[in-house]
Design a protein around this motif. Sequence first.
Motif, PDB file in Angstrom:
ATOM      1  N   ARG A 150       0.486  -1.505   0.272  1.00  0.00           N
ATOM      2  CA  ARG A 150       0.183   0.075  -0.152  1.00  0.00           C
ATOM      3  C   ARG A 150       0.412   1.672   0.046  1.00  0.00           C
ATOM      4  O   ARG A 150       0.568   1.991  -0.495  1.00  0.00           O
ATOM      5  CB  ARG A 150      -1.063   0.369   1.060  1.00  0.00           C
ATOM      6  N   TYR A 151       2.037   1.249   0.636  1.00  0.00           N
ATOM      7  CA  TYR A 151       2.774   2.564   0.820  1.00  0.00           C
ATOM      8  C   TYR A 151       3.920   1.498   0.415  1.00  0.00           C
ATOM      9  O   TYR A 151       5.070   0.730   0.013  1.00  0.00           O
ATOM     10  CB  TYR A 151       3.146   2.643   2.425  1.00  0.00           C
ATOM     11  N   PRO A 152       5.427   2.780  -0.414  1.00  0.00           N
ATOM     12  CA  PRO A 152       5.929   2.781  -1.117  1.00  0.00           C
ATOM     13  C   PRO A 152       7.533   2.208   0.147  1.00  0.00           C
ATOM     14  O   PRO A 152       7.397   2.766   1.151  1.00  0.00           O
ATOM     15  CB  PRO A 152       6.598   4.069  -1.161  1.00  0.00           C
ATOM     16  N   ASP A 153       8.303   1.331  -0.630  1.00  0.00           N
ATOM     17  CA  ASP A 153       9.485   1.174   0.315  1.00  0.00           C
ATOM     18  C   ASP A 153      10.703   2.313   0.620  1.00  0.00           C
ATOM     19  O   ASP A 153      11.109   2.953  -0.577  1.00  0.00           O
ATOM     20  CB  ASP A 153      10.201   0.502  -0.322  1.00  0.00           C
ATOM     21  N   PRO A 178      19.025  17.397  -6.297  1.00  0.00           N
ATOM     22  CA  PRO A 178      17.641  16.413  -5.539  1.00  0.00           C
ATOM     23  C   PRO A 178      16.606  17.030  -6.301  1.00  0.00           C
ATOM     24  O   PRO A 178      15.568  16.544  -5.983  1.00  0.00           O
ATOM     25  CB  PRO A 178      18.144  17.043  -4.162  1.00  0.00           C
ATOM     26  N   VAL A 179      16.602  18.248  -6.042  1.00  0.00           N
ATOM     27  CA  VAL A 179      14.592  18.378  -6.467  1.00  0.00           C
ATOM     28  C   VAL A 179      14.336  17.995  -7.774  1.00  0.00           C
ATOM     29  O   VAL A 179      13.300  17.453  -8.045  1.00  0.00           O
ATOM     30  CB  VAL A 179      14.163  19.498  -6.246  1.00  0.00           C
ATOM     31  N   VAL A 180      14.730  18.957  -8.877  1.00  0.00           N
ATOM     32  CA  VAL A 180      13.977  19.045 -10.439  1.00  0.00           C
ATOM     33  C   VAL A 180      14.865  18.309 -11.174  1.00  0.00           C
ATOM     34  O   VAL A 180      13.870  16.970 -12.116  1.00  0.00           O
ATOM     35  CB  VAL A 180      15.004  20.355 -10.806  1.00  0.00           C
ATOM     36  N   CYS A 181      16.365  17.834 -10.813  1.00  0.00           N
ATOM     37  CA  CYS A 181      16.734  16.783 -11.474  1.00  0.00           C
ATOM     38  C   CYS A 181      15.797  14.900 -10.899  1.00  0.00           C
ATOM     39  O   CYS A 181      15.629  14.753 -11.819  1.00  0.00           O
ATOM     40  CB  CYS A 181      18.177  16.500 -11.276  1.00  0.00           C
ATOM     41  N   GLY A 182      15.598  14.493  -9.754  1.00  0.00           N
ATOM     42  CA  GLY A 182      15.357  13.954  -8.753  1.00  0.00           C
ATOM     43  C   GLY A 182      13.892  14.084  -9.089  1.00  0.00           C
ATOM     44  O   GLY A 182      13.146  12.508  -9.845  1.00  0.00           O
ATOM     45  N   MET A 183      13.003  14.979  -9.626  1.00  0.00           N
ATOM     46  CA  MET A 183      11.821  15.137  -9.750  1.00  0.00           C
ATOM     47  C   MET A 183      11.383  14.497 -10.967  1.00  0.00           C
ATOM     48  O   MET A 183      10.906  13.551 -11.572  1.00  0.00           O
ATOM     49  CB  MET A 183      11.706  16.494  -9.464  1.00  0.00           C
ATOM     50  N   SER A 184      12.578  15.033 -12.767  1.00  0.00           N
ATOM     51  CA  SER A 184      12.383  14.354 -13.938  1.00  0.00           C
ATOM     52  C   SER A 184      12.600  13.022 -13.936  1.00  0.00           C
ATOM     53  O   SER A 184      11.556  12.098 -14.602  1.00  0.00           O
ATOM     54  CB  SER A 184      13.402  15.146 -14.437  1.00  0.00           C
ATOM     55  N   GLN A 185      13.692  12.400 -12.841  1.00  0.00           N
ATOM     56  CA  GLN A 185      13.464  11.010 -12.737  1.00  0.00           C
ATOM     57  C   GLN A 185      12.425  10.228 -12.137  1.00  0.00           C
ATOM     58  O   GLN A 185      11.977   9.058 -13.310  1.00  0.00           O
ATOM     59  CB  GLN A 185      15.119  10.793 -11.800  1.00  0.00           C
ATOM     60  N   ALA A 186      11.807  10.707 -11.493  1.00  0.00           N
ATOM     61  CA  ALA A 186      10.444   9.878 -11.069  1.00  0.00           C
ATOM     62  C   ALA A 186       9.454  10.190 -12.203  1.00  0.00           C
ATOM     63  O   ALA A 186       9.027   9.174 -11.717  1.00  0.00           O
ATOM     64  CB  ALA A 186      10.400  10.797  -9.570  1.00  0.00           C
ATOM     65  N   ALA A 187       9.289  11.241 -12.861  1.00  0.00           N
ATOM     66  CA  ALA A 187       8.353  11.852 -14.037  1.00  0.00           C
ATOM     67  C   ALA A 187       8.614  10.522 -15.071  1.00  0.00           C
ATOM     68  O   ALA A 187       8.000   9.640 -15.426  1.00  0.00           O
ATOM     69  CB  ALA A 187       8.305  12.826 -14.027  1.00  0.00           C
ATOM     70  N   ASN A 188       9.696  10.242 -15.193  1.00  0.00           N
ATOM     71  CA  ASN A 188      10.259   9.461 -16.390  1.00  0.00           C
ATOM     72  C   ASN A 188      10.203   8.263 -16.263  1.00  0.00           C
ATOM     73  O   ASN A 188       9.430   7.131 -16.555  1.00  0.00           O
ATOM     74  CB  ASN A 188      11.684   9.709 -16.618  1.00  0.00           C
ATOM     75  N   VAL A 193       4.485  11.538  -6.266  1.00  0.00           N
ATOM     76  CA  VAL A 193       6.417  12.079  -5.975  1.00  0.00           C
ATOM     77  C   VAL A 193       6.727  13.137  -7.251  1.00  0.00           C
ATOM     78  O   VAL A 193       7.027  14.540  -6.979  1.00  0.00           O
ATOM     79  CB  VAL A 193       6.911  11.058  -5.957  1.00  0.00           C
ATOM     80  N   ALA A 194       6.147  12.554  -8.271  1.00  0.00           N
ATOM     81  CA  ALA A 194       6.840  12.969  -9.726  1.00  0.00           C
ATOM     82  C   ALA A 194       6.441  14.683  -9.172  1.00  0.00           C
ATOM     83  O   ALA A 194       6.576  15.795  -9.515  1.00  0.00           O
ATOM     84  CB  ALA A 194       6.550  12.541 -10.649  1.00  0.00           C
ATOM     85  N   LEU A 195       4.530  14.737  -9.257  1.00  0.00           N
ATOM     86  CA  LEU A 195       3.932  16.250  -9.204  1.00  0.00           C
ATOM     87  C   LEU A 195       4.558  16.760  -7.920  1.00  0.00           C
ATOM     88  O   LEU A 195       4.437  17.995  -7.629  1.00  0.00           O
ATOM     89  CB  LEU A 195       2.242  15.459  -8.575  1.00  0.00           C
ATOM     90  N   ALA A 196       4.279  16.029  -6.433  1.00  0.00           N
ATOM     91  CA  ALA A 196       4.645  16.993  -5.477  1.00  0.00           C
ATOM     92  C   ALA A 196       6.020  17.674  -5.513  1.00  0.00           C
ATOM     93  O   ALA A 196       6.083  18.940  -5.224  1.00  0.00           O
ATOM     94  CB  ALA A 196       4.846  15.309  -4.313  1.00  0.00           C
ATOM     95  N   MET A 197       6.940  16.568  -6.221  1.00  0.00           N
ATOM     96  CA  MET A 197       7.880  17.649  -6.398  1.00  0.00           C
ATOM     97  C   MET A 197       8.229  18.684  -7.326  1.00  0.00           C
ATOM     98  O   MET A 197       9.167  19.730  -7.895  1.00  0.00           O
ATOM     99  CB  MET A 197       8.954  16.496  -7.018  1.00  0.00           C
ATOM    100  N   LEU A 225      14.468   6.490  -2.575  1.00  0.00           N
ATOM    101  CA  LEU A 225      15.648   7.040  -3.102  1.00  0.00           C
ATOM    102  C   LEU A 225      15.524   6.547  -4.105  1.00  0.00           C
ATOM    103  O   LEU A 225      16.320   7.502  -4.951  1.00  0.00           O
ATOM    104  CB  LEU A 225      16.215   6.839  -1.930  1.00  0.00           C
ATOM    105  N   ARG A 226      15.647   5.577  -4.792  1.00  0.00           N
ATOM    106  CA  ARG A 226      16.240   4.321  -5.951  1.00  0.00           C
ATOM    107  C   ARG A 226      15.206   5.605  -7.782  1.00  0.00           C
ATOM    108  O   ARG A 226      16.024   5.386  -8.335  1.00  0.00           O
ATOM    109  CB  ARG A 226      16.054   3.451  -6.183  1.00  0.00           C
ATOM    110  N   LEU A 227      13.878   5.849  -6.695  1.00  0.00           N
ATOM    111  CA  LEU A 227      13.483   6.245  -7.952  1.00  0.00           C
ATOM    112  C   LEU A 227      13.830   7.361  -8.355  1.00  0.00           C
ATOM    113  O   LEU A 227      13.703   7.962  -9.617  1.00  0.00           O
ATOM    114  CB  LEU A 227      11.880   6.581  -7.324  1.00  0.00           C
ATOM    115  N   ILE A 228      13.882   8.299  -7.000  1.00  0.00           N
ATOM    116  CA  ILE A 228      15.066   9.801  -7.846  1.00  0.00           C
ATOM    117  C   ILE A 228      16.121  10.052  -8.442  1.00  0.00           C
ATOM    118  O   ILE A 228      16.538  11.220  -8.700  1.00  0.00           O
ATOM    119  CB  ILE A 228      14.233  10.910  -7.074  1.00  0.00           C
ATOM    120  N   LYS A 229      16.803   8.640  -8.404  1.00  0.00           N
ATOM    121  CA  LYS A 229      18.147   8.249  -9.098  1.00  0.00           C
ATOM    122  C   LYS A 229      19.278   9.145  -8.115  1.00  0.00           C
ATOM    123  O   LYS A 229      19.686   9.968  -9.520  1.00  0.00           O
ATOM    124  CB  LYS A 229      17.966   8.227 -10.004  1.00  0.00           C
ATOM    125  N   PRO A 230      20.000   9.859  -6.911  1.00  0.00           N
ATOM    126  CA  PRO A 230      20.798  10.412  -6.690  1.00  0.00           C
ATOM    127  C   PRO A 230      21.881  10.525  -7.852  1.00  0.00           C
ATOM    128  O   PRO A 230      22.844  11.524  -7.830  1.00  0.00           O
ATOM    129  CB  PRO A 230      21.540  10.085  -4.556  1.00  0.00           C
TER     130      PRO A 230
END
Length: 298
Positions: free
Chosen positions: A11-14, A61-71, A101-105, A19-24
């Motif tokens: 129901r909830y993400p790991d 972390p914010v814009v690039c991380g958001m783009s990775q989550a959206a992708n 996550v992508a929309l919130a970021m 963290l892997r979703l936004i690919k540091p």
Amino acid sequence: MSVSSSLQPRRYPDPAALLRLIKPVTWFPPVWAYLCGVVASSASPLSAWPLVILGMILAGPVVCGMSQAANDWCDRHVDAINEPDRPIPSGRVPGRWGLWVALAMSVLALGLGSALGPWGFGATCLGVIAAWAYSAEPVRLKRSGVWGPGLVGLSYETLPWFTGAAVLSAGAPSPQVILIALLYGIGAHGIMTLNDFKALEGDRQTGVNSLPVTLGPERAARVACIVMTLPQLAVIAALALWDLPVHAAAIASLLVGQAWAMRVMLRDPRAKAPWYNGTGVLFYVSGMMIAAVALRGL
């Protein structure tokens, strides 16, 4: 007979999967480009260090991380073929959590960008728009092997470089800064093309016409090398024209190192493209900072 809870969907993400979703690992290029812009500006970074720190957080972390989550959200069907262990297809980021996550970021990015003044906010808006235009339907520029990598290169290199220079100088950067930032963004098209090699099979099956799909790995690798090389030759020529021969020579020596790495990579592009992105690209980004230092001295 009860069903084991381990077989029930989450129901909830790991947290580790988020963290892997936004690919540091992908945050470095835009943060580095932002710092290049800071260095290239006429202002002292120490006099505006809060803007420097905020810009780095925003770019990475914010814009690039958001783009990775959206992708990842928009590519979940492709990743199910290429990399089924990724956070969304594996179920560790269940339901629509990837989208949320992508929309919130995206909202967070716009809020932080407003603190960087009009130039910083405008650049943030462009970055958010570019991220969604690259991944999301109906635009989905990722489908094109020309426009997709071009947009990412400009977003990862040119835009943060321009932003760093504009924020620190509180105005439009000089034409020289804009030119060098643009050239390095164009060259990054080749880096993004090599990055597409890892998704070759999934792209082919889902209609993403990356250059490795449309040209084949060998020809796509050669095109990527040319696209990376020509803008750097233009940077070297520009610095020499602006009476900065030492910096031009330093970048030329780094380009020689890249040429060696390119020769190794071209022997087996599919296997060696990740290796090149870990070696040859270091020469590329080192040249960016040398160019930024040179621009500061103009």
